[in-house]
Design a protein around this motif. Structure first.
Motif, short mmCIF file in Angstrom:
data_model
loop_
_atom_site.label_atom_id
_atom_site.label_comp_id
_atom_site.label_asym_id
_atom_site.label_seq_id
_atom_site.Cartn_x
_atom_site.Cartn_y
_atom_site.Cartn_z
N ARG A 1 109.86 70.36 39.34
CA ARG A 1 110.86 70.59 39.03
C ARG A 1 112.19 70.89 40.34
O ARG A 1 112.76 70.25 40.47
CB ARG A 1 111.27 71.21 37.76
CG ARG A 1 110.83 70.55 36.77
CD ARG A 1 111.09 71.78 35.46
NE ARG A 1 110.90 70.79 34.42
CZ ARG A 1 111.97 70.79 33.15
NH1 ARG A 1 113.53 70.90 33.27
NH2 ARG A 1 111.63 69.76 32.20
N LEU B 1 109.45 83.19 35.27
CA LEU B 1 109.41 82.15 34.18
C LEU B 1 108.07 82.39 33.86
O LEU B 1 107.59 82.53 33.03
CB LEU B 1 109.40 80.93 35.27
CG LEU B 1 110.73 80.29 35.34
CD1 LEU B 1 110.14 78.81 35.96
CD2 LEU B 1 111.54 80.06 34.04
N ASN B 2 107.28 82.92 34.49
CA ASN B 2 105.84 83.68 34.36
C ASN B 2 105.94 85.01 33.34
O ASN B 2 105.11 84.68 32.60
CB ASN B 2 105.20 84.33 35.28
CG ASN B 2 103.63 83.40 35.85
OD1 ASN B 2 103.63 82.98 35.28
ND2 ASN B 2 103.49 83.94 36.70
N ASP C 1 112.64 75.91 34.06
CA ASP C 1 112.43 75.85 32.24
C ASP C 1 111.94 75.05 31.39
O ASP C 1 112.98 74.76 30.25
CB ASP C 1 112.45 77.40 31.90
CG ASP C 1 112.32 77.72 30.19
OD1 ASP C 1 110.64 77.10 30.28
OD2 ASP C 1 113.39 77.52 29.35
N MET D 1 103.08 77.12 34.96
CA MET D 1 103.77 77.33 36.55
C MET D 1 103.92 75.72 37.33
O MET D 1 104.93 76.25 38.03
CB MET D 1 102.89 78.10 36.25
CG MET D 1 103.54 78.84 37.91
SD MET D 1 104.81 79.62 36.79
CE MET D 1 105.66 81.42 37.87
N GLU E 1 104.62 73.04 36.46
CA GLU E 1 106.11 72.37 36.13
C GLU E 1 107.63 72.62 36.64
O GLU E 1 108.02 71.69 37.39
CB GLU E 1 106.02 72.53 34.82
CG GLU E 1 106.84 71.50 33.74
CD GLU E 1 107.25 70.46 33.43
OE1 GLU E 1 106.05 69.50 33.68
OE2 GLU E 1 107.58 69.71 33.39
N ALA E 2 107.46 74.19 36.59
CA ALA E 2 109.11 74.78 37.37
C ALA E 2 108.94 74.66 38.99
O ALA E 2 109.45 74.18 38.84
CB ALA E 2 108.61 76.05 36.98
N TRP F 1 107.30 83.52 29.81
CA TRP F 1 106.20 82.54 29.05
C TRP F 1 105.15 83.65 28.87
O TRP F 1 104.80 82.83 27.42
CB TRP F 1 105.70 81.22 30.01
CG TRP F 1 106.49 80.31 30.33
CD1 TRP F 1 108.43 80.14 29.47
CD2 TRP F 1 106.84 79.63 31.44
NE1 TRP F 1 108.88 79.62 30.39
CE2 TRP F 1 108.29 79.17 30.95
CE3 TRP F 1 105.69 79.35 32.56
CZ2 TRP F 1 108.22 77.83 32.26
CZ3 TRP F 1 106.35 78.30 33.25
CH2 TRP F 1 107.23 77.86 32.97
#
Lengths: 443, 443
Positions: free
Chosen positions: B7, A239-240, A273, B1, B3-4, A243
């Motif tokens: 979640r 994810l890093n 995400d 970050m 937030e992921a 983004w």
């Protein structure tokens, strides 16, 4: 050129468009009329004459013969040219259990209940009721919160990959797992985009190797063919990466996440995400049958909007008959029951295959590598044979199986030599028994 | 970050992967384990804390709360967001007659007779029996001599066009009729190839305007939307163009050739060309229903061989269930009966619409242009209104219809102004009566 004209007149005679004894136009008139040379017309008439389709009467002209109007026969092959393969198939292409009686009942009901409504072209994203049922399924099975308006249904993932290329653009660099499902890179190449292979470590794709890639195609829930499950830490790193630049995308292929045999699966990348840069894909090929061509993807809001603006001219590729049948199959709870039954069935089968391997004479030279997930696992063989020799030897024994190395495009990771991919999902009961016998006879 | 991570932990708590009262790892351990910063973990824990998913015990750590495990609800819309259009639809998208009872019977038989065999992945060109049945049909209806090995079945012509782009190459210049079926040029654009429009004269595409094009996409049997039938002379000229250079191709779209109401149709370009440079395409959308996504193409020998070598990794896009059903529908003679019935049905319908137009109060200002073929004809309106005003006026009267001009990309040919395209195939009986009434009330 005369050949085309000859074919046309012959077709007209055979079809009756030119009746027997009808006078044909003079050569001169035909030349003028069709704007072709005299040689062309003469060539055509002379071939028709020599084959008896027309006759000539001196100084009068050419007339159609009363030929027997035998329809031209189609080229007939009673058998398809491809011979069936009778090997024990451990590549996962065999038949699976299918809920025939429920499906048949639903098919009949759909025809009876809906009638002419079935004939209307569907929304290009697919039947609303099916998209709703998929959204409910994704919530129940994957904890995903999906708007049916963001779901797009298509005739197989091959088709959807091609649609994604058109949506994300051919100017981007794509990346896929190496080793990986070999079709993915072939489809990107045929679609006209550059796609690099990204090597894996024990957690999944190696992010430093992504280089300039902008679109990353992965299967974090259960990688094919290694069986790897990407842990949370790597997912967060991904994810890093995702983004860090505005125009990066992840395509998350969740193709057999329904078949996990212990514990709960990790949440999908799509769920982790919040920025809408992950495209989620799944298929009914594994859960129902590969011959039912229904897959789907969940597009994040902006991308869905882009599809509506740029590609909404495309018709949906799945028949409305089958979309209605599948929608009922899902919403009436049959799919959930079917998956639970299949999970048990595959678990038993998996255990039988594992036992047969572990108790065979060569067991001490075989190591099983698996993560309790999906429909395949790996067997590492302690052998001096090369991977090709290994595969050939098994092929002689009528066992169709692939090695991990066969899924590599580039150099092979050392730990991936001598690894057989055992996909047990396609074996019939009888074939399973044959496999057990064969394994006992191994020397 | 954070937030992921939040979640993910929330999903784990809701799914039961993290049990109530279970101790969470310390912030420090989680940082190390997931290779994320302390701020990320603190942010995630503090949001979970504030939302009541976890509780903190001083100097001991964080624990999972016994939250009610309400499954997250899917986003629900009881109604699709698109409102149905109740206009009289003269664009050809309405329902058609369908042989429901025969189809239903065949569907059931296929499931009973074939069972697990249905689940096997099909040959990527499509079911052998269906290809055979199509070859027989093409011989009987079109006088074509086709090898089933050269037939490729796909989920709609959109899909097949995309396949052709991959086969013929993106480096070529494509050409399509102007005016023409607007989807064709959109598909070529989305597929990443350049496509020019070729203007028509009264015989078909104007060959001098082909310029540098190498792939020509035409519908010589019945052009949409003008209804033009390309005569033999122009067909021969087109073959001359085709053969003049080695890398030229013609894609012959024969989409509604089954519905010709007088005389025999001309032979196809495919039949006229002995050199194997014409690709023939057709669909069951017009003869069965647009919602059944089955189309096919006949590839000349060399091109078929190229497909096998380069693109055979693609799975067939049409469900085996429907291919088997359609194969039986064709081979048992139902298709022939159905087409004959539909031809009569459409002929009657066509005559009723023609009569209604010719006897309406404005008849003197309307000229009908047609060639006794296909499912649409043109009405030229003597009016001072612009085409857009004309279309808007009819839209107010709840008549959905398109003008010829709306199919132009470039400048409009003068004789094509004020031409309405009347496609009567989609009207129900009730709608036909409504149309007759409306036409009588025209002022």
């Amino acid at each position: 050129m005369y050949e085309a004209l000859y074919r046309c007149i012959r077709a007209d005679i055979l079809s009756g468009r030119l009746a027997p004894n009808q006078k044909l136009p003079s050569k001169r008139a035909l030349c003028a009329n069709l704007k072709v040379s005299k040689i062309t017309v003469e060539g055509a008439y002379s071939q028709l004459l020599s084959e008896g389709y027309i006759r000539s009467r001196e100084k009068v002209g050419y007339f159609v013969e009363a030929v027997e109007r035998t329809e031209p026969k189609p080229i007939c092959h009673s058998q398809p040219p491809e011979a069936p393969d009778t090997s024990l198939d451990l590549t996962g292409n065999g038949p699976v259990r299918f809920p025939f009686s429920v499906w048949s009942k639903l098919q009949r009901q759909v025809l009876l209940d809906l009638g002419e409504q079935l004939l209307l072209p569907l929304h290009n994203q697919g039947l609303w009721e099916l998209r709703q049922a998929i959204a409910v399924h994704l919530t129940a099975f994957r904890g995903m919160h999906v708007d049916p308006q963001n779901i797009l249904i298509g005739a197989g993932t091959d088709f959807l990959y091609n649609l994604l290329i058109q949506l994300l653009g051919r100017d981007k660099l794509y990346a896929a797992e190496e080793p990986g499902y070999d079709k993915i890179r072939k489809i990107y190449a045929a679609g006209g985009v550059s796609c690099i292979g990204v090597p894996l470590d024990e957690q999944g794709v190696q992010i430093p190797c992504l280089s300039q890639a902008q679109v990353l195609h992965i299967s974090p829930a259960h990688h094919f063919p290694t069986g790897l499950v990407t842990p949370l830490s790597r997912r967060l790193e991904l994810l890093n990466w995702l983004w860090a630049q505005p125009d990066r995308w992840i395509i998350e292929d969740d193709y057999d996440s329904e078949f996990r045999f212990s514990s709960h699966p990790l949440p999908t990348m799509y769920s982790l995400d919040p920025r809408g840069r992950v495209i989620y894909m799944n298929t009914f090929s594994k859960t129902l049958a590969p011959s039912i061509r229904i897959s789907y993807m969940v597009l994040p809001g902006d991308l869905m909007e882009q599809f509506r603006q740029q590609l909404s001219f495309y018709s949906c590729t799945v028949s409305s008959f089958e979309q209605h049948t599948l929608a009922r199959f899902l919403s009436q709870g049959h799919f959930e029951k079917h998956i639970n039954r299949m999970r048990k069935f595959y678990k038993t089968r998996r255990n039988r295959v594992l036992n047969a391997i572990q108790s065979c004479p060569l067991a001490s030279r075989l190591t099983i590598l698996e993560e309790n997930a999906g429909l395949h696992f790996l067997v590492k063989v302690n052998t001096r044979l090369s991977d090709q020799e290994l595969q050939d030897r098994l092929s002689q024994d009528q066992i169709r199986i692939r090695t991990l190395s066969s899924y590599y495009h580039g150099p092979l990771a050392k730990e991936h030599t001598h690894c057989l991919i055992v996909n047990y999902s396609g074996l019939t009961d009888q074939q399973l028994e044959q496999l057990e016998e064969k394994l006992q006879q191994l020397q």
